[in-house]
Design a protein around this motif. Structure first.
Motif, PDB file in Angstrom:
ATOM      1  N   ARG A  86       0.814  -1.207   0.000  1.00 44.30           N
ATOM      2  CA  ARG A  86       0.000   0.000   0.000  1.00 44.30           C
ATOM      3  C   ARG A  86       0.852   1.263   0.000  1.00 44.30           C
ATOM      4  N   PRO A  87       0.495   2.263  -0.800  1.00 44.66           N
ATOM      5  CA  PRO A  87       1.180   3.555  -0.709  1.00 44.66           C
ATOM      6  C   PRO A  87       0.689   4.288   0.529  1.00 44.66           C
ATOM      7  N   GLY A  88       1.557   5.032   1.169  1.00 37.92           N
ATOM      8  CA  GLY A  88       1.180   5.730   2.386  1.00 37.92           C
ATOM      9  C   GLY A  88       1.261   4.809   3.580  1.00 37.92           C
ATOM     10  N   GLY A  89       1.279   5.386   4.762  1.00 36.24           N
ATOM     11  CA  GLY A  89       1.395   4.581   5.967  1.00 36.24           C
ATOM     12  C   GLY A  89       2.795   4.031   6.123  1.00 36.24           C
ATOM     13  N   ILE A  90       2.982   3.171   7.104  1.00 36.70           N
ATOM     14  CA  ILE A  90       4.293   2.584   7.342  1.00 36.70           C
ATOM     15  C   ILE A  90       4.588   1.524   6.287  1.00 36.70           C
ATOM     16  N   GLN A  91       5.767   1.599   5.670  1.00 39.08           N
ATOM     17  CA  GLN A  91       6.194   0.658   4.646  1.00 39.08           C
ATOM     18  C   GLN A  91       7.252  -0.275   5.231  1.00 39.08           C
ATOM     19  N   ALA A  92       7.180  -1.545   4.869  1.00 39.74           N
ATOM     20  CA  ALA A  92       8.138  -2.538   5.369  1.00 39.74           C
ATOM     21  C   ALA A  92       8.989  -3.052   4.216  1.00 39.74           C
ATOM     22  N   TYR A  93      10.292  -3.177   4.468  1.00 43.50           N
ATOM     23  CA  TYR A  93      11.228  -3.662   3.458  1.00 43.50           C
ATOM     24  C   TYR A  93      12.225  -4.620   4.096  1.00 43.50           C
ATOM     25  N   LYS A  94      12.733  -5.519   3.272  1.00 41.07           N
ATOM     26  CA  LYS A  94      13.863  -6.350   3.662  1.00 41.07           C
ATOM     27  C   LYS A  94      15.028  -5.951   2.762  1.00 41.07           C
ATOM     28  N   PHE A  95      16.180  -5.698   3.376  1.00 37.67           N
ATOM     29  CA  PHE A  95      17.374  -5.282   2.641  1.00 37.67           C
ATOM     30  C   PHE A  95      18.466  -6.339   2.762  1.00 37.67           C
ATOM     31  N   VAL A  96      19.184  -6.559   1.681  1.00 35.05           N
ATOM     32  CA  VAL A  96      20.407  -7.370   1.703  1.00 35.05           C
ATOM     33  C   VAL A  96      21.502  -6.514   1.086  1.00 35.05           C
ATOM     34  N   LEU A  97      22.489  -6.140   1.897  1.00 35.98           N
ATOM     35  CA  LEU A  97      23.580  -5.290   1.433  1.00 35.98           C
ATOM     36  C   LEU A  97      24.853  -6.109   1.301  1.00 35.98           C
ATOM     37  N   PRO A  98      25.618  -5.909   0.244  1.00 31.64           N
ATOM     38  CA  PRO A  98      26.869  -6.655   0.065  1.00 31.64           C
ATOM     39  C   PRO A  98      27.931  -6.184   1.052  1.00 31.64           C
ATOM     40  N   ALA A  99      28.952  -7.014   1.245  1.00 35.15           N
ATOM     41  CA  ALA A  99      30.066  -6.646   2.135  1.00 35.15           C
ATOM     42  C   ALA A  99      30.650  -5.315   1.706  1.00 35.15           C
ATOM     43  N   GLY A 100      31.038  -4.510   2.686  1.00 37.32           N
ATOM     44  CA  GLY A 100      31.566  -3.189   2.384  1.00 37.32           C
ATOM     45  C   GLY A 100      32.942  -2.978   2.967  1.00 37.32           C
ATOM     46  N   ALA A 101      33.471  -1.787   2.777  1.00 34.89           N
ATOM     47  CA  ALA A 101      34.785  -1.423   3.321  1.00 34.89           C
ATOM     48  C   ALA A 101      34.580  -0.718   4.658  1.00 34.89           C
ATOM     49  N   ASP A 102      35.329  -1.136   5.672  1.00 35.06           N
ATOM     50  CA  ASP A 102      35.156  -0.559   7.002  1.00 35.06           C
ATOM     51  C   ASP A 102      35.540   0.908   7.061  1.00 35.06           C
ATOM     52  N   ASP A 103      36.401   1.350   6.146  1.00 37.81           N
ATOM     53  CA  ASP A 103      36.841   2.740   6.162  1.00 37.81           C
ATOM     54  C   ASP A 103      36.072   3.597   5.158  1.00 37.81           C
ATOM     55  N   ARG A 104      34.974   3.064   4.613  1.00 36.50           N
ATOM     56  CA  ARG A 104      34.191   3.816   3.639  1.00 36.50           C
ATOM     57  C   ARG A 104      33.603   5.064   4.292  1.00 36.50           C
ATOM     58  N   GLU A 105      33.701   6.171   3.591  1.00 35.04           N
ATOM     59  CA  GLU A 105      33.128   7.416   4.083  1.00 35.04           C
ATOM     60  C   GLU A 105      31.625   7.414   3.795  1.00 35.04           C
ATOM     61  N   PRO A 106      30.793   7.455   4.836  1.00 32.98           N
ATOM     62  CA  PRO A 106      29.344   7.369   4.606  1.00 32.98           C
ATOM     63  C   PRO A 106      28.782   8.612   3.935  1.00 32.98           C
ATOM     64  N   ASP A 107      27.826   8.419   3.053  1.00 30.59           N
ATOM     65  CA  ASP A 107      27.128   9.517   2.393  1.00 30.59           C
ATOM     66  C   ASP A 107      25.806   9.714   3.129  1.00 30.59           C
ATOM     67  N   ARG A 108      25.832  10.506   4.186  1.00 31.70           N
ATOM     68  CA  ARG A 108      24.662  10.676   5.042  1.00 31.70           C
ATOM     69  C   ARG A 108      23.532  11.384   4.296  1.00 31.70           C
ATOM     70  N   ARG A 109      22.295  10.930   4.574  1.00 34.18           N
ATOM     71  CA  ARG A 109      21.106  11.516   3.960  1.00 34.18           C
ATOM     72  C   ARG A 109      20.142  11.965   5.042  1.00 34.18           C
ATOM     73  N   THR A 110      19.286  12.921   4.711  1.00 32.74           N
ATOM     74  CA  THR A 110      18.198  13.321   5.593  1.00 32.74           C
ATOM     75  C   THR A 110      16.915  13.411   4.775  1.00 32.74           C
ATOM     76  N   HIS A 111      15.788  13.104   5.402  1.00 32.09           N
ATOM     77  CA  HIS A 111      14.491  13.260   4.762  1.00 32.09           C
ATOM     78  C   HIS A 111      13.423  13.159   5.840  1.00 32.09           C
ATOM     79  N   GLU A 112      12.215  13.533   5.506  1.00 38.33           N
ATOM     80  CA  GLU A 112      11.114  13.436   6.444  1.00 38.33           C
ATOM     81  C   GLU A 112      10.792  11.967   6.715  1.00 38.33           C
ATOM     82  N   GLY A 113      10.506  11.638   7.954  1.00 40.87           N
ATOM     83  CA  GLY A 113      10.076  10.278   8.255  1.00 40.87           C
ATOM     84  C   GLY A 113      10.682   9.719   9.521  1.00 40.87           C
ATOM     85  N   TYR A 114      10.369   8.454   9.741  1.00 36.15           N
ATOM     86  CA  TYR A 114      10.847   7.744  10.918  1.00 36.15           C
ATOM     87  C   TYR A 114      11.184   6.325  10.482  1.00 36.15           C
ATOM     88  N   ASP A 115      12.271   5.772  11.005  1.00 33.32           N
ATOM     89  CA  ASP A 115      12.734   4.447  10.569  1.00 33.32           C
ATOM     90  C   ASP A 115      13.000   3.557  11.775  1.00 33.32           C
TER      91      ASP A 115
END
Length: 202
Positions: A100-129
């Motif tokens: 459904r559009p609107g309301g609380i949305q549920a997702y499952k994420f699978v992220l590949p292995a990353g680099a521990d020294d990676r510089e994060p690209d921080r984001r901001t937006h309206e909402g709650y997680d």
């Protein structure tokens, strides 16, 4: 990535532009609502850049569509549910768990292995997680905090706080995410209080 994934991602740009124009938004308007720069949004719409999961989520939320509808991925899995896994160009996979559009949305994420020294690209937006780790270690950069969440651990936060998700060099991470508009939070019920001595439990 396979040809189907390539075609799916290549089609996102025109769809993003169509949705923006349908809602009467300028690139500047959309940039303010998503935290994505106007120049990046322009490149996404022109097909000069493929979206990452950090970009797809706020775009789907602003346009009021589900993530799988935004990318129009091919249907897979149980046809009664019609879940559509979405592969992004950074190697991540997103599986929408709600339709459904609107309301609380549920997702499952699978992220590949990353680099521990990676510089994060921080984001901001309206909402709650609200996130819950299933497997692996999730690196969550939240404001000035750099957190490592392991299986069974959860975090919740206001997405107006600069944030970023990633995996560590130890391997991929799998987690659940509940995302809502500002003011919409997941309600977690505590275990019932044990019966007082001398009384019977319900």
């Amino acid at each position: 990535m396979d040809e189907q994934t390539d075609r799916t991602l290549d089609a996102v740009g025109p769809r993003l532009k169509q949705l923006r124009l349908r809602h009467g938004l300028t690139l500047t308007d959309l940039a303010e609502r998503t935290g994505i720069s106007a120049s990046t949004l322009s490149r996404l719409e022109a097909g000069l850049r493929r979206p990452t999961l950090e970009q797809l989520l706020p775009l789907a939320r602003v346009h009021g569509v589900t993530l799988d509808d935004l990318v129009d991925a091919p249907p897979t899995g149980d046809p009664r549910i019609n879940l559509r896994p979405i592969a992004t160009n950074d190697g991540s996979t997103i599986l929408p768990l709600t339709r459904r559009p609107g309301g609380i949305q549920a997702y499952k994420f699978v992220l590949p292995a990353g680099a521990d020294d990676r510089e994060p690209d921080r984001r901001t937006h309206e909402g709650y997680d609200w996130v819950f780790v299933l497997n692996g270690t999730l690196r969550l950069v939240l404001g000035d905090h750099n957190l490592l969440l392991r299986p069974g651990e959860a975090a919740e936060f206001d997405t107006r706080t600069p944030h970023w998700f990633g995996a560590t060099s130890a391997g991929p991470v799998e987690f659940l995410s509940l995302v809502g508009k500002q003011g919409e939070r997941a309600h977690v019920r505590a275990a019932p209080i044990s019966a007082e001595p001398g009384t019977s439990g319900a």
